[in-house]
Design a protein around this motif. Structure first.
Motif, PDB file in Angstrom:
ATOM      1  N   PRO A  56       0.807  -1.293  -0.049  1.00 43.04           N
ATOM      2  CA  PRO A  56       0.047  -0.007   0.065  1.00 43.04           C
ATOM      3  C   PRO A  56       1.005   1.433   0.080  1.00 43.04           C
ATOM      4  O   PRO A  56       0.598   2.228  -0.726  1.00 43.04           O
ATOM      5  N   ALA A  57       2.021   1.227   0.766  1.00 46.24           N
ATOM      6  CA  ALA A  57       2.804   2.473   0.787  1.00 46.24           C
ATOM      7  C   ALA A  57       3.392   2.896  -0.836  1.00 46.24           C
ATOM      8  O   ALA A  57       3.213   4.054  -0.830  1.00 46.24           O
ATOM      9  N   ASN A  58       3.779   1.761  -1.486  1.00 46.37           N
ATOM     10  CA  ASN A  58       4.089   1.955  -2.780  1.00 46.37           C
ATOM     11  C   ASN A  58       3.037   2.555  -3.733  1.00 46.37           C
ATOM     12  O   ASN A  58       2.952   3.408  -4.518  1.00 46.37           O
ATOM     13  N   ARG A  59       1.778   1.846  -3.449  1.00 44.91           N
ATOM     14  CA  ARG A  59       0.534   2.021  -4.376  1.00 44.91           C
ATOM     15  C   ARG A  59       0.209   3.509  -4.026  1.00 44.91           C
ATOM     16  O   ARG A  59      -0.331   4.208  -5.059  1.00 44.91           O
ATOM     17  N   ILE A  60       0.009   3.957  -2.767  1.00 41.31           N
ATOM     18  CA  ILE A  60      -0.330   5.093  -2.550  1.00 41.31           C
ATOM     19  C   ILE A  60       0.687   6.459  -2.953  1.00 41.31           C
ATOM     20  O   ILE A  60       0.421   7.252  -3.541  1.00 41.31           O
ATOM     21  N   GLY A  61       1.951   6.051  -2.447  1.00 38.21           N
ATOM     22  CA  GLY A  61       2.875   6.934  -2.800  1.00 38.21           C
ATOM     23  C   GLY A  61       3.372   7.318  -4.270  1.00 38.21           C
ATOM     24  O   GLY A  61       3.957   8.239  -4.678  1.00 38.21           O
ATOM     25  N   TYR A  62       2.953   6.238  -5.228  1.00 40.70           N
ATOM     26  CA  TYR A  62       3.113   6.294  -6.668  1.00 40.70           C
ATOM     27  C   TYR A  62       2.402   7.418  -7.201  1.00 40.70           C
ATOM     28  O   TYR A  62       2.537   7.846  -8.350  1.00 40.70           O
ATOM     29  N   GLN A  63       1.356   8.010  -6.399  1.00 44.69           N
ATOM     30  CA  GLN A  63       0.614   9.073  -7.101  1.00 44.69           C
ATOM     31  C   GLN A  63       1.156  10.371  -7.034  1.00 44.69           C
ATOM     32  O   GLN A  63       0.886  11.435  -7.759  1.00 44.69           O
ATOM     33  N   VAL A  64       2.433  10.609  -6.323  1.00 43.49           N
ATOM     34  CA  VAL A  64       2.960  11.663  -6.130  1.00 43.49           C
ATOM     35  C   VAL A  64       4.554  11.648  -6.241  1.00 43.49           C
ATOM     36  O   VAL A  64       5.355  12.472  -6.568  1.00 43.49           O
ATOM     37  N   TYR A  65       5.223  10.335  -5.741  1.00 45.13           N
ATOM     38  CA  TYR A  65       6.540   9.862  -6.223  1.00 45.13           C
ATOM     39  C   TYR A  65       6.831   9.084  -7.356  1.00 45.13           C
ATOM     40  O   TYR A  65       6.224   8.311  -7.592  1.00 45.13           O
ATOM     41  N   SER A  66       7.992   9.350  -7.879  1.00 44.38           N
ATOM     42  CA  SER A  66       8.299   8.252  -9.100  1.00 44.38           C
ATOM     43  C   SER A  66       8.682   6.982  -8.357  1.00 44.38           C
ATOM     44  O   SER A  66       9.126   6.897  -7.139  1.00 44.38           O
ATOM     45  N   ALA A  67       8.937   5.948  -9.007  1.00 51.12           N
ATOM     46  CA  ALA A  67       9.396   4.480  -8.532  1.00 51.12           C
ATOM     47  C   ALA A  67      10.541   4.843  -7.981  1.00 51.12           C
ATOM     48  O   ALA A  67      11.098   4.249  -6.992  1.00 51.12           O
ATOM     49  N   ALA A  68      11.553   5.578  -8.579  1.00 46.26           N
ATOM     50  CA  ALA A  68      13.011   5.644  -8.032  1.00 46.26           C
ATOM     51  C   ALA A  68      12.965   6.407  -6.721  1.00 46.26           C
ATOM     52  O   ALA A  68      13.907   6.141  -5.846  1.00 46.26           O
ATOM     53  N   GLU A  69      12.007   7.443  -6.567  1.00 47.28           N
ATOM     54  CA  GLU A  69      11.888   8.069  -5.399  1.00 47.28           C
ATOM     55  C   GLU A  69      11.270   7.290  -4.173  1.00 47.28           C
ATOM     56  O   GLU A  69      11.983   7.405  -3.264  1.00 47.28           O
ATOM     57  N   LEU A  70      10.329   6.447  -4.546  1.00 52.25           N
ATOM     58  CA  LEU A  70       9.897   5.468  -3.565  1.00 52.25           C
ATOM     59  C   LEU A  70      10.838   4.329  -3.033  1.00 52.25           C
ATOM     60  O   LEU A  70      11.006   4.225  -1.851  1.00 52.25           O
ATOM     61  N   LYS A  71      11.511   3.900  -3.962  1.00 50.38           N
ATOM     62  CA  LYS A  71      12.730   2.990  -3.582  1.00 50.38           C
ATOM     63  C   LYS A  71      13.799   3.706  -2.783  1.00 50.38           C
ATOM     64  O   LYS A  71      14.152   3.139  -1.950  1.00 50.38           O
ATOM     65  N   THR A  72      14.056   4.983  -3.147  1.00 48.99           N
ATOM     66  CA  THR A  72      15.113   5.794  -2.507  1.00 48.99           C
ATOM     67  C   THR A  72      14.608   5.999  -1.022  1.00 48.99           C
ATOM     68  O   THR A  72      15.295   5.671  -0.101  1.00 48.99           O
ATOM     69  N   ILE A  73      13.368   6.338  -0.913  1.00 47.56           N
ATOM     70  CA  ILE A  73      12.811   6.423   0.372  1.00 47.56           C
ATOM     71  C   ILE A  73      12.799   5.298   1.354  1.00 47.56           C
ATOM     72  O   ILE A  73      13.308   5.194   2.599  1.00 47.56           O
ATOM     73  N   GLN A  74      12.499   4.336   0.789  1.00 47.11           N
ATOM     74  CA  GLN A  74      12.583   2.865   1.267  1.00 47.11           C
ATOM     75  C   GLN A  74      13.957   2.589   1.808  1.00 47.11           C
ATOM     76  O   GLN A  74      14.174   2.052   2.974  1.00 47.11           O
ATOM     77  N   GLU A  75      14.885   2.785   0.975  1.00 46.52           N
ATOM     78  CA  GLU A  75      16.265   2.428   1.304  1.00 46.52           C
ATOM     79  C   GLU A  75      16.883   3.242   2.279  1.00 46.52           C
ATOM     80  O   GLU A  75      17.453   2.534   3.270  1.00 46.52           O
ATOM     81  N   VAL A  76      16.522   4.675   2.675  1.00 48.38           N
ATOM     82  CA  VAL A  76      17.032   5.507   3.430  1.00 48.38           C
ATOM     83  C   VAL A  76      16.758   5.010   4.780  1.00 48.38           C
ATOM     84  O   VAL A  76      16.988   4.694   5.848  1.00 48.38           O
ATOM     85  N   ILE A  77      14.978   4.635   4.761  1.00 44.12           N
ATOM     86  CA  ILE A  77      14.420   4.228   5.931  1.00 44.12           C
ATOM     87  C   ILE A  77      14.773   2.913   6.406  1.00 44.12           C
ATOM     88  O   ILE A  77      15.319   2.486   7.448  1.00 44.12           O
ATOM     89  N   SER A  78      15.001   2.068   5.492  1.00 42.89           N
ATOM     90  CA  SER A  78      15.703   0.554   5.793  1.00 42.89           C
ATOM     91  C   SER A  78      17.217   0.859   6.469  1.00 42.89           C
ATOM     92  O   SER A  78      17.264   0.073   7.395  1.00 42.89           O
ATOM     93  N   LEU A  79      17.873   1.511   5.884  1.00 47.45           N
ATOM     94  CA  LEU A  79      19.352   1.881   6.613  1.00 47.45           C
ATOM     95  C   LEU A  79      19.140   2.209   7.977  1.00 47.45           C
ATOM     96  O   LEU A  79      19.868   1.924   8.781  1.00 47.45           O
ATOM     97  N   THR A  80      18.310   3.193   8.108  1.00 49.17           N
ATOM     98  CA  THR A  80      18.076   3.806   9.350  1.00 49.17           C
ATOM     99  C   THR A  80      17.604   2.818  10.257  1.00 49.17           C
ATOM    100  O   THR A  80      17.734   2.762  11.789  1.00 49.17           O
ATOM    101  N   ALA A  81      16.399   2.003  10.141  1.00 52.39           N
ATOM    102  CA  ALA A  81      16.023   0.984  10.725  1.00 52.39           C
ATOM    103  C   ALA A  81      16.893   0.070  11.120  1.00 52.39           C
ATOM    104  O   ALA A  81      17.144  -0.586  12.413  1.00 52.39           O
TER     105      ALA A  81
END
Length: 118
Positions: A56-81
């Motif tokens: 759902p995060a990617n489905r909702i986010g794709y309305q305003v973010y590109s796929a590359a931006e969504l993946k980047t957000i995910q990776e930054v969050i992943s490294l932080t977590a």
């Protein structure tokens, strides 16, 4: 872009999904005696809930973010977590090498969101 559901919900959902996934992948490192098949099944069960948040995060986010931006957000969050998990759950120490590596990844994230260079 503004602060609205399509811009904020994906970030919150990705934070929650990454917490689940970090546990799914690494919780068992403290339990050396557990059978591998059991660890895999438990981790798979934890990851099931991660999917209910990430998709759902990617489905909702794709309305305003590109796929590359969504993946980047995910990776930054992943490294932080992962960094927080490694320190507080596994008791590992983060070093200057980790900080420099994460900073370089952060620099990469900056360029993803900056847009095309001219």
């Amino acid at each position: 872009m503004g602060f609205n559901l399509p811009t904020l919900a994906p970030i919150g959902l990705l934070v929650a999904s990454n917490i689940f996934m970090t546990f799914a992948w690494y919780w068992h490192l403290k339990f050396h005696g557990a059978a591998l098949w059991m660890v895999v099944l438990i981790s798979w069960g934890i990851a099931f809930f991660e999917y209910w948040l990430a998709i759902p995060a990617n489905r909702i986010g794709y309305q305003v973010y590109s796929a590359a931006e969504l993946k980047t957000i995910q990776e930054v969050i992943s490294l932080t977590a992962f960094a927080l998990f490694a320190v507080f759950y596994l008791g590992e120490k983060l070093t200057l090498n980790h900080a420099l590596g994460f900073a370089l990844i952060g620099l990469g994230a900056f360029f993803i969101f900056k847009g095309p260079l001219k």
